[in-house]
Design a protein around this motif. Sequence first.
Motif, PDB file in Angstrom:
ATOM      1  N   UNK A  73       0.804  -1.228   0.000  1.00 36.87           N
ATOM      2  CA  UNK A  73       0.000   0.000   0.000  1.00 36.87           C
ATOM      3  C   UNK A  73       0.833   1.272   0.000  1.00 36.87           C
ATOM      4  N   UNK A  74       2.131   1.177   0.258  1.00 39.98           N
ATOM      5  CA  UNK A  74       2.964   2.377   0.385  1.00 39.98           C
ATOM      6  C   UNK A  74       4.152   2.297  -0.563  1.00 39.98           C
ATOM      7  N   UNK A  75       3.872   2.233  -1.835  1.00 38.50           N
ATOM      8  CA  UNK A  75       4.934   2.174  -2.832  1.00 38.50           C
ATOM      9  C   UNK A  75       5.496   3.569  -3.086  1.00 38.50           C
ATOM     10  N   UNK A  76       6.792   3.678  -3.360  1.00 34.57           N
ATOM     11  CA  UNK A  76       7.381   4.981  -3.683  1.00 34.57           C
ATOM     12  C   UNK A  76       6.747   5.568  -4.941  1.00 34.57           C
ATOM     13  N   UNK A  77       6.591   6.860  -4.971  1.00 35.60           N
ATOM     14  CA  UNK A  77       5.875   7.503  -6.062  1.00 35.60           C
ATOM     15  C   UNK A  77       6.727   7.722  -7.308  1.00 35.60           C
ATOM     16  N   UNK A  78       8.040   7.475  -7.205  1.00 36.95           N
ATOM     17  CA  UNK A  78       8.911   7.782  -8.335  1.00 36.95           C
ATOM     18  C   UNK A  78       9.257   6.560  -9.179  1.00 36.95           C
ATOM     19  N   UNK A  79       8.794   5.369  -8.825  1.00 34.74           N
ATOM     20  CA  UNK A  79       9.205   4.163  -9.548  1.00 34.74           C
ATOM     21  C   UNK A  79       8.569   4.125 -10.943  1.00 34.74           C
ATOM     22  N   UNK A  80       9.283   3.493 -11.869  1.00 32.79           N
ATOM     23  CA  UNK A  80       8.784   3.333 -13.233  1.00 32.79           C
ATOM     24  C   UNK A  80       8.381   1.894 -13.523  1.00 32.79           C
ATOM     25  N   UNK A  81       8.920   0.947 -12.746  1.00 33.84           N
ATOM     26  CA  UNK A  81       8.574  -0.454 -12.946  1.00 33.84           C
ATOM     27  C   UNK A  81       8.274  -1.093 -11.603  1.00 33.84           C
ATOM     28  N   UNK A  82       7.291  -1.993 -11.611  1.00 33.77           N
ATOM     29  CA  UNK A  82       6.883  -2.685 -10.401  1.00 33.77           C
ATOM     30  C   UNK A  82       6.870  -4.176 -10.690  1.00 33.77           C
ATOM     31  N   UNK A  83       7.744  -4.913 -10.004  1.00 33.27           N
ATOM     32  CA  UNK A  83       7.877  -6.359 -10.218  1.00 33.27           C
ATOM     33  C   UNK A  83       7.380  -7.105  -8.990  1.00 33.27           C
ATOM     34  N   UNK A  84       6.279  -7.838  -9.189  1.00 32.39           N
ATOM     35  CA  UNK A  84       5.626  -8.562  -8.100  1.00 32.39           C
ATOM     36  C   UNK A  84       5.441 -10.035  -8.454  1.00 32.39           C
ATOM     37  N   UNK A  85       6.307 -10.571  -9.284  1.00 28.72           N
ATOM     38  CA  UNK A  85       6.189 -11.962  -9.687  1.00 28.72           C
ATOM     39  C   UNK A  85       6.332 -12.921  -8.497  1.00 28.72           C
ATOM     40  N   UNK A  86       5.705 -14.083  -8.644  1.00 24.77           N
ATOM     41  CA  UNK A  86       5.881 -15.204  -7.712  1.00 24.77           C
ATOM     42  C   UNK A  86       5.487 -14.846  -6.282  1.00 24.77           C
ATOM     43  N   UNK A  87       4.330 -14.219  -6.133  1.00 24.07           N
ATOM     44  CA  UNK A  87       3.757 -13.968  -4.818  1.00 24.07           C
ATOM     45  C   UNK A  87       2.413 -14.687  -4.728  1.00 24.07           C
ATOM     46  N   UNK A  88       1.550 -14.244  -3.828  1.00 23.21           N
ATOM     47  CA  UNK A  88       0.234 -14.878  -3.649  1.00 23.21           C
ATOM     48  C   UNK A  88      -0.864 -13.824  -3.733  1.00 23.21           C
ATOM     49  N   UNK A  89      -0.666 -12.842  -4.590  1.00 19.22           N
ATOM     50  CA  UNK A  89      -1.608 -11.738  -4.742  1.00 19.22           C
ATOM     51  C   UNK A  89      -2.846 -12.234  -5.487  1.00 19.22           C
ATOM     52  N   UNK A  90      -4.035 -11.862  -5.007  1.00 17.42           N
ATOM     53  CA  UNK A  90      -5.272 -12.387  -5.572  1.00 17.42           C
ATOM     54  C   UNK A  90      -6.028 -11.389  -6.447  1.00 17.42           C
ATOM     55  N   UNK A  91      -5.696 -10.108  -6.372  1.00 20.95           N
ATOM     56  CA  UNK A  91      -6.390  -9.128  -7.208  1.00 20.95           C
ATOM     57  C   UNK A  91      -5.463  -7.973  -7.545  1.00 20.95           C
ATOM     58  N   UNK A  92      -5.749  -7.341  -8.654  1.00 23.24           N
ATOM     59  CA  UNK A  92      -5.021  -6.130  -9.043  1.00 23.24           C
ATOM     60  C   UNK A  92      -5.762  -4.951  -8.442  1.00 23.24           C
ATOM     61  N   UNK A  93      -5.217  -4.438  -7.351  1.00 27.79           N
ATOM     62  CA  UNK A  93      -5.851  -3.365  -6.587  1.00 27.79           C
ATOM     63  C   UNK A  93      -5.333  -2.027  -7.063  1.00 27.79           C
ATOM     64  N   UNK A  94      -6.193  -1.280  -7.757  1.00 25.94           N
ATOM     65  CA  UNK A  94      -5.760  -0.007  -8.306  1.00 25.94           C
ATOM     66  C   UNK A  94      -5.444   1.036  -7.263  1.00 25.94           C
ATOM     67  N   UNK A  95      -6.004   0.898  -6.058  1.00 26.25           N
ATOM     68  CA  UNK A  95      -5.771   1.916  -5.030  1.00 26.25           C
ATOM     69  C   UNK A  95      -4.303   2.007  -4.651  1.00 26.25           C
ATOM     70  N   UNK A  96      -3.594   0.901  -4.706  1.00 23.39           N
ATOM     71  CA  UNK A  96      -2.193   0.884  -4.295  1.00 23.39           C
ATOM     72  C   UNK A  96      -1.278   1.491  -5.347  1.00 23.39           C
ATOM     73  N   UNK A  97      -1.712   1.539  -6.592  1.00 22.16           N
ATOM     74  CA  UNK A  97      -0.830   2.008  -7.662  1.00 22.16           C
ATOM     75  C   UNK A  97      -1.348   3.259  -8.360  1.00 22.16           C
TER      76      UNK A  97
END
Length: 273
Positions: free
Chosen positions: A85-109
């Motif tokens: 929920x608290x990702x840095x605002x300056x990143x250009x790429x987000x790599x979340x492979x191989x986790x257990x995430x169940x939905x693409x939550x737009x609020x976090x990004x």
Amino acid sequence: MLLTGSKTMAYRSGSQQSRSLSCHRHLLLSILLAILGVNLLLFLSCTQWSPWTDMTSCTVQTWGMMDRLRPVAECSDRGLQEIPATLPLHIEELHLEKNHITSLDGAAIAAIPSLRVINLDENDIHHVASGDLTHLSGLRLLSLSNNNLAYLPALSSSSLAHLVLDGNPLTLISNSSMAAVPNLWSLSVSHLPNLVSVETAAFRPVARLRTLLVTDNPRFVVTPLFIAQLCQLTQLQILHISIPDETSLDWSCLMKMPFLLQLELNDRLVVNR
């Protein structure tokens, strides 16, 4: 749940070998994206960069070459069950492979306008809300391979150029699936074990497609109507398709596509200009 305490310190003081493996993994990803037509640099350097204090399950790294360095959030294989929920605002790429995430939550990004690449391969995603990408005006690539998407969400993004959906239990690509991604340049819908239907106007909204991969979908029957739909994609440059019995279909119109550089049928290269 986010990692804390001693594990954080251990990660921050990790060995050179682990950093090398991370670099190697993302170099391979860059090569794959280049094959799919993604206009990204092949990363020649990979340097750890200022991990942020409230996101101990991830680090920010810089990737790039020469004077073009890109801030990348590396959150792969961390046991995450949701997008942090608290990702840095300056990143250009987000790599979340191989986790257990169940939905693409737009609020976090949604508050990260600089995001260009989101990689969520090999998670448990079964839901993507249609408006989750609307505020990411610079998003170029979304990769959702090997998740649990049983239906294709009506994604909405005017900037999205590259979409990878391989290895999901999708059953249908409907006429509305691509209606709100008009600038899509490459699409990969391969290795879909449950795909049985692509509606007759499914690709009409993405007339600018340059690369389309539709291979190894064992239950999908290629029909003359599907071939005719492909032939309407006059901007295609790369087309890979599996046709179980190519002798029973007239696919000659594919050979006449004006900008086609590479045509592969059943893993056999037919056109290579």
